[in-house]
Design an enzyme around this catalytic site. Structure first.
Site, mmCIF file in Angstrom:
data_model
loop_
_atom_site.group_PDB
_atom_site.id
_atom_site.type_symbol
_atom_site.label_atom_id
_atom_site.label_comp_id
_atom_site.label_asym_id
_atom_site.label_seq_id
_atom_site.Cartn_x
_atom_site.Cartn_y
_atom_site.Cartn_z
ATOM 1 N NE ARG A 1 -2.971 0.285 3.269
ATOM 2 C CZ ARG A 1 -2.271 0.375 4.409
ATOM 3 N NH1 ARG A 1 -1.508 1.413 4.651
ATOM 4 N NH2 ARG A 1 -2.336 -0.596 5.302
ATOM 5 C CE1 TYR B 1 -17.265 12.142 -14.320
ATOM 6 C CE2 TYR B 1 -16.739 11.955 -11.991
ATOM 7 C CZ TYR B 1 -17.148 11.378 -13.173
ATOM 8 O OH TYR B 1 -17.445 10.051 -13.200
ATOM 9 C CG ASP C 1 -10.529 16.645 -13.274
ATOM 10 O OD1 ASP C 1 -9.878 16.128 -14.199
ATOM 11 O OD2 ASP C 1 -11.521 16.098 -12.746
ATOM 12 C CE LYS D 1 -13.757 8.805 -17.035
ATOM 13 N NZ LYS D 1 -14.023 10.004 -16.291
HETATM 14 C C1 LIG Z 1 -14.305 10.325 -14.935
HETATM 15 C C2 LIG Z 1 -13.886 11.599 -14.382
HETATM 16 C C3 LIG Z 1 -13.544 11.716 -13.023
HETATM 17 C C4 LIG Z 1 -13.673 10.586 -12.048
HETATM 18 O O1 LIG Z 1 -12.788 9.542 -12.347
HETATM 19 P P1 LIG Z 1 -13.060 8.004 -12.009
HETATM 20 O O2 LIG Z 1 -11.830 7.345 -12.499
HETATM 21 O O3 LIG Z 1 -14.308 7.607 -12.753
HETATM 22 O O4 LIG Z 1 -13.265 7.903 -10.536
HETATM 23 C C5 LIG Z 1 -13.095 12.941 -12.577
HETATM 24 N N1 LIG Z 1 -13.006 14.007 -13.398
HETATM 25 C C6 LIG Z 1 -13.332 13.930 -14.695
HETATM 26 C C7 LIG Z 1 -13.216 15.157 -15.557
HETATM 27 C C8 LIG Z 1 -13.783 12.729 -15.232
HETATM 28 O O5 LIG Z 1 -14.125 12.687 -16.526
#
Ligand SMILES: *Cc1c(COP(=O)(O)O)cnc(C)c1O
Length: 394
Positions: free
Chosen positions: A57, A109, A183, A208
């Site tokens: 971890r 998001y 983000d 993504k």
């Molecule tokens: C999908 C997404 C998240 C969250 O990510 P996960 O891997 O699904 O937990 C956060 N920010 C954006 C812009 C996203 O598209």
């Protein structure tokens, strides 16, 4: 091409993605491809001594390679990975305490919005939402107890752009120590590097574009500041939302083609956006690479182009949206984005259903707003698919 005039790509990106931290010499076998180390524990030479790893971890050899590579791609010194993008965000909440305030962009998001409103709020961490396309609104919304500013640019699903340099300057002017988080999931470091514009932390849903093959859920943060990184390293271990070595291997592998993939997503999506803009059933296309985008000039200053995700509005309503989406054959009707396969979705009832309706209305997330994630199929096939879906639904 409309993409001309964007920020020049940092040289050496693909070479870093392929080679940084991947030296074969670090493995006894001299393996050229980073091995998957599944061991959860590591032998110690003496009690209280270790050779870099103790327990899975707190650190894992496969994970370390990925974290170092991710940091280098963003021009940062420290990378941290988590079991999901929201796992990364949850861990960042660990930097705050009850009574602190978060200032967030108003169309971030949906899951981030939900986490701040429902989970952080219950811990007595209050969030207010502001329109980050208006720097003066950001300035006014900062409170004495603001400790974290959270933004996405471009936003989801409206593709609004926040001026990273200006907003960072405004926030730093407030004197109090406020952590700026961006983000960067929609663009990846190939198209935007927030640390260069004053951000303290870059966050990714690696799920993504970074992984890009729609087969791993993972998240990451990249940081420059050593002290902040020490706090994050503590929280990563103490809160425990870490990824598996196998998933780390998958994402590390996917980074090897990130530059190639992003280049194609960028090109194909722009061609499709330009095609949609001329379509008689389309009333608006929201894509920062188009001259019609209200912040096209700003986009060019801080982005090296736009990715494959963008939205458009059509002249119909919910019924037309439903028919259109279920008529698609090459695009798949599904949530998420950033994979090699093209996806289409209706934010009002899918990705953004958890955003309260009044806020949705205010943001213009209507039943005629469709979001696309343009994948890596032949552009011509994607255009034909959209055309036949329009014919079938209007
Ligand atoms: C999908 C997404 C998240 C969250 O990510 P996960 O891997 O699904 O937990 C956060 N920010 C954006 C812009 C996203 O598209």
């Amino acid at each position: 091409m409309a993409e001309q005039g964007f920020l020049k790509q940092k040289p050496g990106f693909a070479t870093i993605a392929i080679h940084h931290a991947q030296e074969p010499e670090k493995w006894n076998s001299a393996a050229v491809v980073t091995p998957i180390v599944t061991s959860t524990t590591f032998k110690q030479p003496a009690p209280g001594e270790h050779t870099g790893f103790e327990y899975g971890r707190s650190g894992n050899p496969t994970r370390n390679v990925l974290e170092e590579c991710l940091a280098a791609l963003d021009g940062g010194r420290h990378g941290f990975t988590f079991s999901s993008g929201l796992g990364a965000t949850t861990t960042l909440l660990g930097l705050l305490k009850a009574g602190d305030h978060i200032l967030s962009g108003d169309d971030v998001y949906g899951g981030t919005n939900r986490l701040f409103r429902n989970v952080a709020a219950a811990m007595n961490i209050e969030t207010t939402f502001a329109d980050f396309t208006k720097p003066e609104e950001v300035d006014k919304a900062i409170k004495e107890n603001t400790k974290l500013v959270w933004l996405e640019t471009p936003t989801n699903p409206n593709l609004k752009i926040a001026d990273l340099a200006t907003i960072s300057k405004i926030i730093k002017n407030h004197g109090q120590h406020i952590i700026i988080v961006v983000d960067n999931t929609f663009l990846t470091p190939y198209l935007q590097r927030p640390l260069d514009f004053g951000a303290d932390i870059v966050v990714y849903s690696l799920t993504k574009y970074m992984n890009g093959h729609s087969d791993v859920i993972m998240g990451a943060t990249v940081i420059n500041d050593d002290e902040l990184a020490t706090r994050l390293r503590f929280l990563q271990n103490a809160m425990g939302a870490v990824p598996s070595p196998f998933d780390c291997y998958m994402v590390n592998r996917s980074l090897k083609t990130l530059a190639l993939r992003m280049e194609q997503h960028k090109k194909s999506a722009l061609v499709i956006a330009e095609w949609l803009e001329k379509h008689p059933k389309v009333t608006k296309v929201l894509h920062p690479g188009l001259k019609s985008h209200p912040q096209h000039e700003l986009a060019k200053k801080q982005m090296s182009g736009h990715s494959g995700v963008f939205s458009f509005k059509h002249s119909g309503g919910l019924q037309e949206s439903r028919k259109f989406l279920s008529s698609l054959k090459v695009f798949t009707l599904a949530e998420s984005l950033g994979g090699y396969e093209s996806l289409a979705e209706l934010p009002s009832v899918m990705t953004h259903a958890s955003v309260p309706e009044p806020q949705r209305v205010e943001l213009g997330i209507t039943d005629s707003l469709i979001r696309l994630s343009v994948g890596l199929e032949d552009t011509e096939d994607l255009i034909q698919d959209l055309e036949q879906a329009f014919s079938a639904s209007f």
